[in-house]
Scaffold this active site. Structure first.
Site, PDB file in Angstrom:
ATOM      1  N   HIS A  86      -8.461  -7.930   5.359  1.00  0.00           N
ATOM      2  CA  HIS A  86      -9.784  -7.699   4.746  1.00  0.00           C
ATOM      3  C   HIS A  86     -10.292  -8.954   4.022  1.00  0.00           C
ATOM      4  O   HIS A  86     -10.894  -8.874   2.958  1.00  0.00           O
ATOM      5  CB  HIS A  86      -9.748  -6.536   3.740  1.00  0.00           C
ATOM      6  CG  HIS A  86      -9.461  -5.204   4.346  1.00  0.00           C
ATOM      7  ND1 HIS A  86     -10.448  -4.303   4.669  1.00  0.00           N
ATOM      8  CD2 HIS A  86      -8.299  -4.604   4.700  1.00  0.00           C
ATOM      9  CE1 HIS A  86      -9.900  -3.202   5.178  1.00  0.00           C
ATOM     10  NE2 HIS A  86      -8.597  -3.363   5.217  1.00  0.00           N
ATOM     11  N   ASN A 159     -11.658   3.071   4.392  1.00  0.00           N
ATOM     12  CA  ASN A 159     -12.145   2.393   5.598  1.00  0.00           C
ATOM     13  C   ASN A 159     -13.317   3.175   6.178  1.00  0.00           C
ATOM     14  O   ASN A 159     -13.608   4.286   5.727  1.00  0.00           O
ATOM     15  CB  ASN A 159     -11.031   2.314   6.650  1.00  0.00           C
ATOM     16  CG  ASN A 159     -10.048   1.179   6.380  1.00  0.00           C
ATOM     17  OD1 ASN A 159     -10.334   0.253   5.625  1.00  0.00           O
ATOM     18  ND2 ASN A 159      -8.899   1.250   7.011  1.00  0.00           N
TER      19      ASN A 159
HETATM   20  C1  HEM Z   1       0.721   0.625   4.398  1.00  0.00           C
HETATM   21  C2  HEM Z   1      -0.497   0.370   4.816  1.00  0.00           C
HETATM   22  C3  HEM Z   1      -1.348  -0.671   4.149  1.00  0.00           C
HETATM   23  C4  HEM Z   1      -0.974  -1.753   3.431  1.00  0.00           C
HETATM   24  C5  HEM Z   1       0.428  -2.196   3.109  1.00  0.00           C
HETATM   25  C6  HEM Z   1      -2.182  -2.429   3.021  1.00  0.00           C
HETATM   26  C7  HEM Z   1      -2.228  -3.601   2.335  1.00  0.00           C
HETATM   27  C8  HEM Z   1      -3.354  -4.271   1.973  1.00  0.00           C
HETATM   28  C9  HEM Z   1      -3.405  -5.538   1.330  1.00  0.00           C
HETATM   29  C10 HEM Z   1      -2.181  -6.363   0.958  1.00  0.00           C
HETATM   30  C11 HEM Z   1      -4.695  -5.857   1.108  1.00  0.00           C
HETATM   31  C12 HEM Z   1      -5.240  -7.099   0.432  1.00  0.00           C
HETATM   32  C13 HEM Z   1      -5.556  -6.741  -0.990  1.00  0.00           C
HETATM   33  C14 HEM Z   1      -5.964  -7.896  -1.838  1.00  0.00           C
HETATM   34  O1  HEM Z   1      -5.614  -9.040  -1.547  1.00  0.00           O
HETATM   35  O2  HEM Z   1      -6.655  -7.639  -2.844  1.00  0.00           O
HETATM   36  C15 HEM Z   1      -5.466  -4.779   1.611  1.00  0.00           C
HETATM   37  C16 HEM Z   1      -6.811  -4.717   1.540  1.00  0.00           C
HETATM   38  C17 HEM Z   1      -7.505  -3.593   1.874  1.00  0.00           C
HETATM   39  N1  HEM Z   1      -6.996  -2.442   2.447  1.00  0.00           N
HETATM   40 FE1  HEM Z   1      -5.127  -2.061   2.917  1.00  0.00          FE
HETATM   41  N2  HEM Z   1      -3.246  -1.731   3.463  1.00  0.00           N
HETATM   42  C18 HEM Z   1      -2.775  -0.639   4.157  1.00  0.00           C
HETATM   43  C19 HEM Z   1      -3.497   0.329   4.750  1.00  0.00           C
HETATM   44  C20 HEM Z   1      -4.802   0.516   4.500  1.00  0.00           C
HETATM   45  C21 HEM Z   1      -5.525   1.683   4.823  1.00  0.00           C
HETATM   46  C22 HEM Z   1      -4.949   2.940   5.502  1.00  0.00           C
HETATM   47  C23 HEM Z   1      -6.779   1.497   4.358  1.00  0.00           C
HETATM   48  C24 HEM Z   1      -7.913   2.466   4.383  1.00  0.00           C
HETATM   49  C25 HEM Z   1      -7.778   3.683   3.958  1.00  0.00           C
HETATM   50  C26 HEM Z   1      -6.851   0.201   3.753  1.00  0.00           C
HETATM   51  C27 HEM Z   1      -7.969  -0.346   3.160  1.00  0.00           C
HETATM   52  C28 HEM Z   1      -8.030  -1.585   2.617  1.00  0.00           C
HETATM   53  C29 HEM Z   1      -9.236  -2.179   2.119  1.00  0.00           C
HETATM   54  C30 HEM Z   1     -10.613  -1.561   2.103  1.00  0.00           C
HETATM   55  C31 HEM Z   1      -8.908  -3.440   1.664  1.00  0.00           C
HETATM   56  C32 HEM Z   1      -9.871  -4.463   1.112  1.00  0.00           C
HETATM   57  C33 HEM Z   1     -10.029  -4.282  -0.360  1.00  0.00           C
HETATM   58  C34 HEM Z   1     -11.043  -5.270  -0.871  1.00  0.00           C
HETATM   59  O3  HEM Z   1     -12.216  -5.160  -0.465  1.00  0.00           O
HETATM   60  O4  HEM Z   1     -10.661  -6.145  -1.655  1.00  0.00           O
HETATM   61  N3  HEM Z   1      -5.636  -0.369   3.844  1.00  0.00           N
HETATM   62  N4  HEM Z   1      -4.629  -3.820   2.152  1.00  0.00           N
END
Ligand code: HEM
Length: 705
Positions: A86, A159
């Site tokens: 992201h 999402n």
């Molecule tokens: C085990 C599964 C997942 C892991 C380990 C994971 C991990 C991460 C990580 C490490 C980031 C970066 C965060 C940052 O640097 O601030 C991120 C961002 C994000 N993840 Fe996940 N994610 C997973 C699944 C999901 C799922 C299922 C969704 C949706 C429901 C999701 C939605 C998002 C969103 C929207 C961001 C961006 C947040 C922003 O705008 O700063 N992720 N995720």
């Protein structure tokens, strides 16, 4: 300063939040250079910032030039690591308001009073691409909302699709490694059309449902303002009596859900890689509608098992036909960030940021996420103090004994930095029973410690099939094309064949065969044994289709009017006014910029030229009246292409009076659906608005549907 005299009986200050609470807080951090003198970071005024200090005009630069050293040092360290996923996003401020109290479901303070506007910050994003990648790539979109509530921050990190690729977070690094560019070549950027992604998903049948979503039009949103949001996991809402309900969170855009055409999305990626970011910024800047409703699907705990699938499985959605979405409040985005880096880049969402009244479930994907976000932000934001960054600070006071570390800002003045203590009066003390302390739900847990998946997660294909069956013929055609495109980019025939046999066949043999033909393959005769094929006959869920359009409107849509020397300025102005009254953004596009001379002495201002503009960045296109203008445009290849592409992408195209010659020259069939021609400006405008409100006229694409 002597500390406030308090005892354990002193009630804590009431915690209330108003709509501007976050802006008021941010105001204290803003810097405005207007009328000011340049200084160093130490506040010393600088007399010259163009020449460094030399020993003689042509001599060596001197180390004592503190301004040079500071300026270069600060520049050298401007970049921080981008998000591991992201990385590319856009954000906005706004507020959230419930329609009526949700006290029956949740004790969360911000869900009680319809008078209260809780400040929010929202970040939309793509998942795979780097920070500088294009907005319109085929990808999942992030929809992350930070609520600055009266009880602390609540982050709903969702999402634009209600399911996910994997069921257990331990596979997330594998998924992302497979999706991201090849580690040896660092290509391709921001796309899943490559071997490693399809290799991974074809060896991971639980991804079948999500693959259908990603290959559908949902992965090509027209705008961040026109896509749904989903919390994906099942969460819990808990009311003041301690009664819990399972809940799925939804965001419903008031402008409806709309998609780009794939070819269009690819062209926009070149013409305007910032298409979605620009759209959001301009909509807010022009005070246009950017509004979503919060939807809840609420299920009593005792009904958790009644749907035939496991509500804790993040590869499953809860069909709206089984549990309708209750629309409980609205999210309004009405303020652009003042500084992209400080707000959009430094915002740190975390699924674990919850407030009393909201709790988790045992969804194994959710559980891994609870660890991941805080952990990654330590690296991304350079230490553990990122909650102090202005955008991340709650609007209620923070008191604890977590201190020090890189970049610490708070000056903790307490006499003791531990608990229990007596030298600090025992403060900050834990909340008493009625003071809003977060209480995790009580749950009986039993079982063996195992590294295994629940058998209730074994069905990987029923909902993939349901999703496909819910698509209209044109959406299904798009999905099939998307698979043929993506797999056509896969080099390994083994991987292509495996996708057809292992992922597509169990979903739909017809789909598998069509895709296989496009790839020069045939589906293998032996069906895969991977994944259980159960509940084969789930009925379609009509809400999963984007067709038909549920709220026809031209509000905030972009309409291009082509005009050249000798057009009729009066009728152009009449239709432009009518479109603008309907909320559309209208731009005049001409062979060159500036005032376009009208045959009736009424000039029209062209803000784009045929060189800079392309119809892929507009929702509808029309040609102005006027014989001379039409002759010029009909002879202009760029103008013909402008119209032909809009027509090919099934948009509304039209012409006033003599402008129809230009349509014909561009190959437009004047009798086909969504083509509007007419002499009278007022009648034409009404017909054009009705057609453009439909967004696309898929009948033109019938040969593919
Ligand atoms: C085990 C599964 C997942 C892991 C380990 C994971 C991990 C991460 C990580 C490490 C980031 C970066 C965060 C940052 O640097 O601030 C991120 C961002 C994000 N993840 Fe996940 N994610 C997973 C699944 C999901 C799922 C299922 C969704 C949706 C429901 C999701 C939605 C998002 C969103 C929207 C961001 C961006 C947040 C922003 O705008 O700063 N992720 N995720």
């Amino acid at each position: 300063m002597p500390s406030r005299r308090v005892s354990k009986d002193t009630p804590p200050a009431p915690r209330t939040v108003h709509r501007d609470a976050k802006q008021d807080q941010l105001a204290g951090f803003r810097e405005d250079p207007a009328g000011e003198i340049l200084t160093t970071d130490q506040g010393v005024r600088i007399a010259n910032t163009d020449d460094s200090l030399h020993a003689g005009e042509s001599g060596p630069t001197l180390l004592e030039d503190f301004h040079l050293r500071e300026k270069i040092m600060r520049f050298d360290h401007e970049r921080i690591p981008e998000r591991v996923v992201h990385a590319r996003g856009a954000g906005a401020h706004g507020y959230f308001q419930v329609y009526s109290s949700l006290a029956g479901y949740s004790s969360a303070g911000f869900l009680q009073d319809p008078e209260v506007k809780t400040p929010v910050f929202v970040r939309f994003s793509t998942v795979v691409g780097s920070r500088g990648s294009a907005d319109t790539v085929r990808d999942v979109r992030g929809f992350a909302v930070k609520f600055y509530t009266n009880e602390g921050n609540f982050d709903l990190v969702g999402n634009n699709m209600p399911v996910f690729f994997i069921q257990d977070g331990i596979k997330f690094p594998d998924l992302v490694h497979a999706l991201k560019p090849n580690p040896r070549k660092e290509i391709p950027q921001a796309q899943s059309a490559h071997d490693s992604f399809w290799d991974f998903v074809s060896l991971t049948p639980e991804s079948a449902h999500m693959v259908m979503w990603v290959m559908s039009d949902r992965s090509l949103p027209r705008s961040y303002r026109m896509m749904e949001g989903f919390g994906v996991h099942t969460f819990r809402l808990i009311n003041a009596k301690g009664v819990a309900h399972l809940v799925k969170f939804h965001w419903k855009p008031l402008l409806g859900v709309h998609a780009l055409a794939w070819e269009e999305a690819q062209q926009i990626a070149g013409k305007d890689p910032d298409f979605h970011r620009r759209d959001l910024w301009e909509a807010i800047d022009s005070e246009a509608l950017v509004e979503f409703e919060l939807g809840l699907q609420v299920v009593a705990e005792e009904d958790a098992q009644k749907f035939g699938f496991d509500l804790l499985d993040p590869t499953k959605l809860l069909p709206e036909e089984l549990v309708p979405v209750e629309r409980v409040g609205r999210l309004v985005l009405d303020r652009n960030p003042t500084n992209y880096f400080a707000e959009v880049e430094q915002v740190a969402f975390c699924v674990g940021n919850v407030v009393p009244g909201i709790d988790f479930t045992n969804d194994p994907l959710l559980q891994a996420r609870l660890f991941s976000y805080l952990d990654t932000q330590i690296t991304r934001l350079g230490g553990p103090n990122f909650a102090e960054l202005p955008i991340n600070r709650p609007v209620v006071p923070v008191h604890n004994n977590q201190h020090d570390g890189f970049g610490r800002q708070t000056l903790n003045t307490g006499a003791a930095n531990y608990l229990p203590n007596s030298v600090g009066g025992g403060f900050p003390r834990p909340a008493g029973p009625h003071e809003g302390g977060y209480a995790h739900r009580t749950e009986r847990v039993s079982g063996h410690v195992v590294r295994a998946r629940s058998p209730s997660f074994a069905d990987h294909f029923s909902q993939a099939r349901m999703f496909l069956a819910s698509q209209s013929p044109i959406e299904r055609a798009h999905l099939t094309d998307a698979l043929a495109f993506e797999l056509g980019k896969v080099q390994s025939e083994v991987v292509r064949q495996r996708v057809v046999d292992v992922l597509l066949m169990p979903v739909d043999p017809q789909l598998a065969e069509t895709v296989a033909r496009a790839l020069g393959l045939s589906p293998s005769s032996k069906r895969t044994s991977q994944g259980t094929v159960a509940n084969a006959g789930l009925p379609p869920s009509p809400t999963l289709s984007l067709v038909p359009v549920r709220n026809p409107t031209i509000a905030t849509r972009r309409i291009a009017i082509l005009a050249a020397l000798g057009h009729i300025g009066r009728s152009l102005a009449t239709v432009k006014r009518a479109f603008e009254k309907g909320g559309a953004n209208v731009e005049i596009v001409a062979p060159s910029l500036g005032a376009v001379k009208g045959a009736d002495e009424i000039d029209s201002p062209a803000v784009c030229s045929l060189l800079t503009a392309a119809s892929v960045t507009y929702d509808a296109v029309l040609v102005a009246d006027g014989e001379a203008s039409s002759l010029v445009l009909a002879a202009n290849e760029d103008a013909r292409r402008f119209i032909a592409e809009a027509y090919r992408h099934c948009k509304t195209v039209g012409a006033l009076g003599a402008g129809d010659q230009v349509l014909t020259a561009a190959g437009v069939d004047l009798a086909s659906e969504g083509v509007v021609v007419g002499e009278s400006a007022a009648t034409f405008a009404a017909a054009f608005i009705a057609a453009a409100g439909q967004h696309r006229h898929w009948a033109r694409d019938r040969q593919r549907a």
